[in-house]
Design a protein around this motif. Structure first.
Motif, PDB file in Angstrom:
ATOM      1  N   MET A 216      -3.934  10.315  42.149  1.00  0.00           N
ATOM      2  CA  MET A 216      -4.066   9.207  41.699  1.00  0.00           C
ATOM      3  C   MET A 216      -3.374   9.944  39.791  1.00  0.00           C
ATOM      4  N   LEU A 217      -3.696  11.134  39.572  1.00  0.00           N
ATOM      5  CA  LEU A 217      -3.521  11.416  38.354  1.00  0.00           C
ATOM      6  C   LEU A 217      -2.287  11.387  38.298  1.00  0.00           C
ATOM      7  N   THR A 218      -1.419  11.993  39.372  1.00  0.00           N
ATOM      8  CA  THR A 218       0.189  11.891  39.121  1.00  0.00           C
ATOM      9  C   THR A 218       0.643  11.121  38.789  1.00  0.00           C
ATOM     10  N   VAL A 219       0.291  10.319  39.294  1.00  0.00           N
ATOM     11  CA  VAL A 219       0.368   8.851  38.745  1.00  0.00           C
ATOM     12  C   VAL A 219       0.494   7.732  37.074  1.00  0.00           C
ATOM     13  N   VAL A 220      -0.846   8.500  36.579  1.00  0.00           N
ATOM     14  CA  VAL A 220      -1.363   8.363  35.124  1.00  0.00           C
ATOM     15  C   VAL A 220      -0.165   9.368  34.542  1.00  0.00           C
ATOM     16  N   TYR A 221       0.384  10.468  35.270  1.00  0.00           N
ATOM     17  CA  TYR A 221       1.108  11.105  34.416  1.00  0.00           C
ATOM     18  C   TYR A 221       3.017  11.011  34.400  1.00  0.00           C
ATOM     19  N   LYS A 222       2.943  10.537  35.629  1.00  0.00           N
ATOM     20  CA  LYS A 222       4.062  10.065  35.995  1.00  0.00           C
ATOM     21  C   LYS A 222       5.006   8.583  34.920  1.00  0.00           C
ATOM     22  N   ILE A 223       3.280   7.721  34.799  1.00  0.00           N
ATOM     23  CA  ILE A 223       3.783   6.655  33.704  1.00  0.00           C
ATOM     24  C   ILE A 223       3.587   7.370  32.148  1.00  0.00           C
ATOM     25  N   ARG A 224       2.462   7.902  31.759  1.00  0.00           N
ATOM     26  CA  ARG A 224       2.486   8.486  30.725  1.00  0.00           C
ATOM     27  C   ARG A 224       4.762   9.109  29.903  1.00  0.00           C
ATOM     28  N   HIS A 225       4.993   9.698  31.335  1.00  0.00           N
ATOM     29  CA  HIS A 225       6.111  10.500  31.050  1.00  0.00           C
ATOM     30  C   HIS A 225       7.258   9.413  30.738  1.00  0.00           C
ATOM     31  N   PHE A 226       7.020   8.755  31.705  1.00  0.00           N
ATOM     32  CA  PHE A 226       8.493   7.184  31.658  1.00  0.00           C
ATOM     33  C   PHE A 226       7.886   6.699  29.709  1.00  0.00           C
ATOM     34  N   PHE A 227       6.237   6.220  29.677  1.00  0.00           N
ATOM     35  CA  PHE A 227       6.735   5.436  28.446  1.00  0.00           C
ATOM     36  C   PHE A 227       7.229   6.836  26.854  1.00  0.00           C
ATOM     37  N   GLU A 228       5.896   7.664  27.032  1.00  0.00           N
ATOM     38  CA  GLU A 228       6.797   9.096  26.040  1.00  0.00           C
ATOM     39  C   GLU A 228       8.761   8.872  26.026  1.00  0.00           C
ATOM     40  N   ARG A 229       9.243   8.850  27.151  1.00  0.00           N
ATOM     41  CA  ARG A 229      10.638   9.248  27.167  1.00  0.00           C
ATOM     42  C   ARG A 229      10.524   7.966  26.836  1.00  0.00           C
ATOM     43  N   HIS A 230      10.947   7.119  27.335  1.00  0.00           N
ATOM     44  CA  HIS A 230      11.561   5.668  26.479  1.00  0.00           C
ATOM     45  C   HIS A 230      10.782   4.604  26.112  1.00  0.00           C
ATOM     46  N   GLY A 231       9.501   4.839  25.794  1.00  0.00           N
ATOM     47  CA  GLY A 231       9.226   3.462  24.291  1.00  0.00           C
ATOM     48  C   GLY A 231       8.925   4.794  23.805  1.00  0.00           C
ATOM     49  N   PHE A 232       8.612   5.873  23.554  1.00  0.00           N
ATOM     50  CA  PHE A 232       8.346   5.923  22.127  1.00  0.00           C
ATOM     51  C   PHE A 232       9.754   6.690  21.230  1.00  0.00           C
ATOM     52  N   TYR A 233      10.447   6.518  22.197  1.00  0.00           N
ATOM     53  CA  TYR A 233      12.220   7.558  22.028  1.00  0.00           C
ATOM     54  C   TYR A 233      12.250   6.179  20.584  1.00  0.00           C
ATOM     55  N   VAL A 234      11.751   5.439  19.796  1.00  0.00           N
ATOM     56  CA  VAL A 234      12.313   4.501  19.038  1.00  0.00           C
ATOM     57  C   VAL A 234      11.475   5.129  18.015  1.00  0.00           C
ATOM     58  N   SER A 235      10.127   5.572  17.345  1.00  0.00           N
ATOM     59  CA  SER A 235       9.630   6.567  16.912  1.00  0.00           C
ATOM     60  C   SER A 235       9.981   7.646  16.426  1.00  0.00           C
ATOM     61  N   SER A 236      10.120   8.454  17.933  1.00  0.00           N
ATOM     62  CA  SER A 236      11.343   9.673  17.325  1.00  0.00           C
ATOM     63  C   SER A 236      12.454   9.404  16.397  1.00  0.00           C
ATOM     64  N   ARG A 237      13.179   8.663  16.993  1.00  0.00           N
ATOM     65  CA  ARG A 237      14.508   8.769  16.232  1.00  0.00           C
ATOM     66  C   ARG A 237      13.930   8.248  14.812  1.00  0.00           C
ATOM     67  N   LEU A 238      13.443   7.612  14.781  1.00  0.00           N
ATOM     68  CA  LEU A 238      12.393   7.146  13.160  1.00  0.00           C
ATOM     69  C   LEU A 238      12.535   8.145  12.464  1.00  0.00           C
ATOM     70  N   ALA A 239      11.902   8.629  13.255  1.00  0.00           N
ATOM     71  CA  ALA A 239      11.188   9.745  12.626  1.00  0.00           C
ATOM     72  C   ALA A 239      12.368  11.080  11.928  1.00  0.00           C
ATOM     73  N   ASP A 240      13.043  11.095  12.996  1.00  0.00           N
ATOM     74  CA  ASP A 240      14.453  12.213  13.066  1.00  0.00           C
ATOM     75  C   ASP A 240      15.346  11.927  11.486  1.00  0.00           C
ATOM     76  N   ARG A 241      15.099  10.817  11.817  1.00  0.00           N
ATOM     77  CA  ARG A 241      15.820  10.159  10.821  1.00  0.00           C
ATOM     78  C   ARG A 241      14.888   9.913   8.938  1.00  0.00           C
ATOM     79  N   LEU A 242      14.012   9.975   9.234  1.00  0.00           N
ATOM     80  CA  LEU A 242      13.305   9.708   8.066  1.00  0.00           C
ATOM     81  C   LEU A 242      12.478  11.867   7.969  1.00  0.00           C
ATOM     82  N   GLY A 243      12.979  12.470   8.145  1.00  0.00           N
ATOM     83  CA  GLY A 243      12.160  13.835   8.245  1.00  0.00           C
ATOM     84  C   GLY A 243      11.066  13.541   8.603  1.00  0.00           C
TER      85      GLY A 243
END
Length: 76
Positions: A1-28
């Motif tokens: 069960m935990l592996t499913v949660v970690y896979k979902i979390r990893h998916f959202f961190e990789r694809h969903g949080f890319y917007v904030s990561s890219r914005l953070a890189d641009r703003l320093g």
């Protein structure tokens, strides 16, 4: 069960949080700071909307109390 949660979390961190990561890189900035900013802004705007709703409800109630039609002069 935990592996499913970690896979979902990893998916959202990789694809969903890319917007904030890219914005953070641009703003320093750090990506965590950008994410926290968006969280705080979403709570603030929700609170402002609720406050406006309560204010309008109060005004409408007050308007109804002031502008009620009286059937005669003796209803004062």
């Amino acid at each position: 069960m935990l592996t499913v949660v970690y896979k979902i979390r990893h998916f959202f961190e990789r694809h969903g949080f890319y917007v904030s990561s890219r914005l953070a890189d641009r703003l320093g900035m750090r990506a965590k700071s950008v994410r926290l900013f968006f969280i705080y802004v979403s709570f603030a705007t929700l609170g402002v909307g609720f406050a406006i709703y309560l204010t309008l409800a109060f005004w409408l109630k007050l308007k109804d109390l002031v502008y009620t039609k009286r059937t005669s002069v003796f209803d004062l």
